[in-house]
Design a protein around this motif. Structure first.
Motif: not given
Length: 194
Positions: A19-24, A140-154, A132-134
């Motif tokens: 779901r998150f290319a930034s995580l990859a 994508d990373g900003t969305e992960l850090l600020t979105g509802p999934d951020a609490a599950q990041l480990a 554009a890729a950057l």
């Protein structure tokens, strides 16, 4: 499957990478039994990774400078993920790197018309595909850090593993069952030895 590719390219993705290319992206630097691996080791490897993750068109070549920016974004995201997970403030340089990537080629809003009617779409800057890729990865990373999934990041709790993942439940400590099995085997071996 490409049987000629190194075995570490066939690693299973960790939870959240689909779901998150930034995580990859953050997980492109990791360790295996033979030592450290960097999937962005040169411009060709980085190009392949970006194309496989559908953030860069195949015909676009990367320069060494663009590779440096991609690696800098990876390390900034890694630090920002750690800060989010621990509740600490990140280094200002990491925020600056992420924000510079966001501004590298911001998407342009467009109105599109589909069978379902009008819809807003943000299109990447086609004049600067690497920027554009950057920008897409930073967004994508900003969305992960600020979105509802951020609490599950480990970060994986297995010794030697530096991969990040999204926890499916609070007790999960390892990015994959392979890491979990490795930790359990090490504990078992230590208990038998002691």
């Amino acid at each position: 499957m490409d049987h000629d590719a190194p075995y570490y390219l066939h690693q299973l993705p960790v939870p959240g990478e689909e779901r998150f290319a930034s995580l990859a992206l953050v997980n492109t630097r990791f360790a295996v039994s033979h030592g450290p691996v960097d999937l962005l080791e040169d411009t060709d490897a980085a190009h392949l990774w970006l194309v496989r993750h559908e953030v860069l068109p195949d015909p676009v070549a990367l320069t060494g400078r663009q590779l440096g920016r991609l690696r800098a974004l990876r390390e900034a995201l890694r630090e920002l993920f750690a800060a989010r997970a621990t509740g600490a403030a990140p280094a200002p340089a990491s925020l600056e790197t992420l924000n510079a990537a966001l501004a590298a080629a911001p998407p342009t809003p467009r109105l599109t018309w589909t069978a379902d009617g009008p819809r807003r779409a943000d299109e990447p800057d086609s004049g600067n595909p690497a920027g554009a890729a950057l920008s897409l990865l930073a967004d994508d990373g900003t969305e992960l850090l600020t979105g509802p999934d951020a609490a599950q990041l480990a970060e994986c709790g297995a010794r030697g593993c530096a991969r990040w993942f999204l926890r499916s439940h609070a007790a999960r400590r390892w990015c994959t069952t392979k890491c979990g099995n490795r930790v359990r085997a090490a504990r078992h071996y230590a208990a038998r030895k002691g």
